[in-house]
Design an enzyme around this catalytic site. Structure first.
Site, PDB file in Angstrom:
ATOM      1  N   GLY A 100     134.053 104.688 107.591  1.00 30.14           N
ATOM      2  CA  GLY A 100     134.621 105.820 108.327  1.00 30.14           C
ATOM      3  C   GLY A 100     133.738 106.326 109.446  1.00 30.14           C
ATOM      4  O   GLY A 100     132.613 105.866 109.652  1.00 30.14           O
ATOM      5  N   GLY A 102     131.238 108.211 110.561  1.00 28.80           N
ATOM      6  CA  GLY A 102     130.129 108.962 109.988  1.00 28.80           C
ATOM      7  C   GLY A 102     129.414 109.851 110.977  1.00 28.80           C
ATOM      8  O   GLY A 102     128.779 110.826 110.594  1.00 28.80           O
ATOM      9  N   ARG A 103     129.484 109.503 112.270  1.00 26.75           N
ATOM     10  CA  ARG A 103     128.879 110.374 113.297  1.00 26.75           C
ATOM     11  C   ARG A 103     129.721 110.403 114.568  1.00 26.75           C
ATOM     12  O   ARG A 103     129.203 110.578 115.658  1.00 26.75           O
ATOM     13  CB  ARG A 103     127.454 109.945 113.594  1.00 26.75           C
ATOM     14  CG  ARG A 103     127.281 108.522 114.025  1.00 26.75           C
ATOM     15  CD  ARG A 103     125.835 108.104 113.910  1.00 26.75           C
ATOM     16  NE  ARG A 103     125.686 106.676 114.084  1.00 26.75           N
ATOM     17  CZ  ARG A 103     125.142 106.121 115.158  1.00 26.75           C
ATOM     18  NH1 ARG A 103     124.702 106.866 116.146  1.00 26.75           N
ATOM     19  NH2 ARG A 103     125.028 104.817 115.251  1.00 26.75           N
ATOM     20  N   LYS A 122     130.225 111.303 119.892  1.00 28.79           N
ATOM     21  CA  LYS A 122     129.334 110.571 118.990  1.00 28.79           C
ATOM     22  C   LYS A 122     128.027 111.346 118.879  1.00 28.79           C
ATOM     23  O   LYS A 122     127.361 111.605 119.885  1.00 28.79           O
ATOM     24  CB  LYS A 122     129.057 109.168 119.525  1.00 28.79           C
ATOM     25  CG  LYS A 122     128.199 108.328 118.585  1.00 28.79           C
ATOM     26  CD  LYS A 122     128.058 106.916 119.105  1.00 28.79           C
ATOM     27  CE  LYS A 122     127.241 106.049 118.151  1.00 28.79           C
ATOM     28  NZ  LYS A 122     127.123 104.656 118.630  1.00 28.79           N
ATOM     29  N   ASP A 134     123.103 112.097 108.779  1.00 30.79           N
ATOM     30  CA  ASP A 134     123.283 113.464 109.265  1.00 30.79           C
ATOM     31  C   ASP A 134     124.374 113.593 110.324  1.00 30.79           C
ATOM     32  O   ASP A 134     124.666 114.691 110.794  1.00 30.79           O
ATOM     33  CB  ASP A 134     121.963 114.012 109.817  1.00 30.79           C
ATOM     34  CG  ASP A 134     121.352 113.136 110.906  1.00 30.79           C
ATOM     35  OD1 ASP A 134     122.087 112.306 111.487  1.00 30.79           O
ATOM     36  OD2 ASP A 134     120.146 113.270 111.175  1.00 30.79           O
ATOM     37  N   ARG A 199     140.049 100.369 114.343  1.00 33.89           N
ATOM     38  CA  ARG A 199     139.283  99.149 114.121  1.00 33.89           C
ATOM     39  C   ARG A 199     139.943  98.277 113.057  1.00 33.89           C
ATOM     40  O   ARG A 199     140.828  98.730 112.349  1.00 33.89           O
ATOM     41  CB  ARG A 199     137.869  99.516 113.627  1.00 33.89           C
ATOM     42  CG  ARG A 199     137.135 100.451 114.571  1.00 33.89           C
ATOM     43  CD  ARG A 199     136.641 101.687 113.791  1.00 33.89           C
ATOM     44  NE  ARG A 199     136.061 102.688 114.689  1.00 33.89           N
ATOM     45  CZ  ARG A 199     134.836 102.619 115.171  1.00 33.89           C
ATOM     46  NH1 ARG A 199     134.056 101.621 114.839  1.00 33.89           N
ATOM     47  NH2 ARG A 199     134.398 103.548 115.995  1.00 33.89           N
ATOM     48  N   ASP A 269     134.086  96.789 110.874  1.00 40.90           N
ATOM     49  CA  ASP A 269     134.306  98.181 111.265  1.00 40.90           C
ATOM     50  C   ASP A 269     133.893  98.423 112.709  1.00 40.90           C
ATOM     51  O   ASP A 269     134.129  99.510 113.245  1.00 40.90           O
ATOM     52  CB  ASP A 269     133.552  99.133 110.330  1.00 40.90           C
ATOM     53  CG  ASP A 269     132.063  98.844 110.279  1.00 40.90           C
ATOM     54  OD1 ASP A 269     131.705  97.737 109.840  1.00 40.90           O
ATOM     55  OD2 ASP A 269     131.254  99.705 110.663  1.00 40.90           O
TER      56      ASP A 269
END
Length: 521
Positions: A100, A102-103, A122, A134, A199, A269
């Protein structure tokens, strides 16, 4: 600044019902709502005015406080629903499960001049898919992504785009080489633009969970908006959808090979369903021509994603997508036929591309052998790919072998190695090449023009990107601007920028950021 969104992804597909921004497995949903993290002291470093104009933004919009706030995550677009996508993926050949965004946080979609654009940040904070990370990004990787996105577009390579890059004002802890030495770096945010960021992994996650209802909904959505010549809810259309994805993927990969680009991390991905170059992490351009080169430290041992293997990995990834779509089609034969055709088409297109690079436009049976031999001897001694092919266009049909070698000698890193058996092999190759050129009907100038249209003079060399990063760390963004401008016309001579048409300097051979990179960003 008033942005009017025309969202489809987060209006037509299933939303994660859980609203808390906590790391978790998300089921039967295509996305989760997420609010970008507010930044401490955002500052725009650069804006692609060309991309801004494409989106319908004016000069006044770019200079507004609202533009800065929106594209650093500090202001939410009115009536918007920012979100992170749910997807899975195969990483280095192994199924990794849910991954997924993530950032990355999607701000929404807008339509300008009948073209749809999804806008994404991003490095704007954590999402339910951040796992142990994070959700932030650093200046180092953000400059590389920003410059490369726009450079690839102007090279004619299918790619996502970049609108802006900004400092967040926050410090971000990163271990650049994964060697146990983390350090704080400047945080940054890139605004990424594409018709869609879907994707291969978006489809894989639902198929892996046997959630065929959500899978079918996503496939129909993708066809409805991005493959409009096809019908929804139709097995034949699903087959043709896969065929078009395979074709777009192959087209992208041939362009990568043409300009010497190595993605570095071709996990499923990181494969766009639209055949766009996506997720600029540990990428690089070939300096010395080397089939086995990878820019990714994580891939250094097995070299799965090396330059010479990119087309094979594209095929492997398409096999995974075929497996994901199979439950909707329930016929293996048409999918296998498309994958087999990919292999045949690759050979045909690669040969055509390589012939265009060396200026051979008529059909001769010997061309394949001539080009195979060239690829072998290019690796006998370190030879700069970009300079070699660009200089090759200056060779005339009537030249001698000695003149031809003199024309391209600047491409060799160690010209003193150019003797003995190596020299003999080059002399033999040029003998065959010059004889072959005699059969071409184009004049030398006409052939040169065609060759220079496919062989760029300027690419974003790894050391150039690092120079821009080093200056930016010292709050000097002049090289970001210079390279942005230079790379908008990569096929033009641009004599004022001639110093960038040069081999990698020796100091950059083993410098971090110039030779190998990690996925850390």
């Amino acid at each position: 600044m008033n942005i009017i969104l025309n969202d489809t992804f987060n209006n037509e597909l299933r939303q994660d019902p859980t609203l808390e921004n906590t790391r978790r497995q998300v089921f039967e949903s295509c996305f989760s709502l997420v609010t970008p993290k507010k930044t401490a002291n955002p500052k725009l470093i650069h804006v692609s005015k060309e991309m801004a104009l494409t989106l319908g933004f004016t000069e006044m919009d770019i200079k507004s406080n609202s533009f800065l706030s929106i594209f650093t995550g500090n202001e939410i677009i009115k009536n918007s629903k920012p979100y992170a996508m749910c997807y899975g993926g195969h990483q280095f050949g192994h199924w990794a499960g849910q991954l997924g965004d993530g950032r990355a946080i999607n701000l929404g979609e807008l339509v300008h001049q009948q073209k749809r654009w999804a806008m994404q940040l991003k490095g704007a904070g954590e999402t339910p898919y951040s796992r142990t990370a994070d959700g932030l990004a650093v200046l180092r990787s953000s400059i590389r992504e920003y410059l490369c996105s726009e450079a690839m577009y102007h090279l004619g390579v299918p790619t996502t785009r970049a609108l802006s890059i900004a400092l967040s004002g926050d410090q971000v802890l990163r271990d650049v080489l994964y060697n146990g030495n983390p350090a704080y770096e400047k945080g940054a945010i890139v605004s990424r633009i594409a018709p869609s960021f879907i994707r291969f992994g978006n489809f894989e996650i639902f198929s892996s969970r046997q959630d065929y209802t959500t899978l079918k909904t996503l496939v129909n959505y993708t066809i409805r908006h991005f493959f409009k010549d096809l019908k929804e809810d139709d097995k034949t259309s699903y087959i043709n959808f896969f065929k078009q994805v395979a074709d777009r993927t192959l087209t992208m990969l041939i362009h990568w090979q043409r300009v010497g680009f190595v993605h570095g991390v071709m996990n499923t991905d990181n494969m766009s369903i639209l055949g766009l170059t996506i997720d600029y992490g540990p990428y690089g351009w070939l300096e010395g021509y080397d089939d086995g080169w990878t820019p990714n430290t994580t891939d250094n041992q097995h070299k799965r994603y090396r330059y010479g293997n990119q087309a094979n990995i594209g095929l492997w990834n398409l096999y995974q997508l075929a497996n994901a779509l199979y439950p909707l089609i329930e016929e293996a034969e048409p999918l296998e036929a498309i994958l087999e055709n990919y292999k045949n088409e690759y050979s045909i297109r690669y040969l055509k591309m390589m012939k265009s690079k060396v200026g051979l436009f008529l059909n001769e049976k010997s061309d394949n052998e001539l080009l195979n031999r060239l690829e072998e001897i290019l690796q006998l001694t370190e030879t700069d790919m970009t300079i070699f092919f660009r200089k090759l266009s200056s060779i005339n049909k009537t030249d001698t072998n000695e003149v031809a070698i003199s024309t391209i000698k600047d491409a060799f890193y160690q010209f003193d190695e150019f003797e003995g058996a190596i020299l003999d092999q080059w002399m033999d190759w040029f003998s065959a090449y010059l004889i072959r050129l005699q059969k071409e009907v184009l004049t030398d100038e006409e052939r040169k023009e065609k060759m220079n249209a496919v062989n760029p003079k300027y690419v974003l060399r790894n050391y150039m990107a690092q120079l821009a990063i080093d200056k930016a760390d010292a709050e000097d963004y002049s090289l970001v601007e210079e390279f942005y401008t230079l790379l908008k016309n990569p096929y033009s001579e641009q004599l004022e920028h001639e110093k960038w048409f040069a081999k990698r300097p020796e100091w950059a051979r083993h410098k971090v950021g110039c030779s190998m990179l990690s996925c850390s960003s």
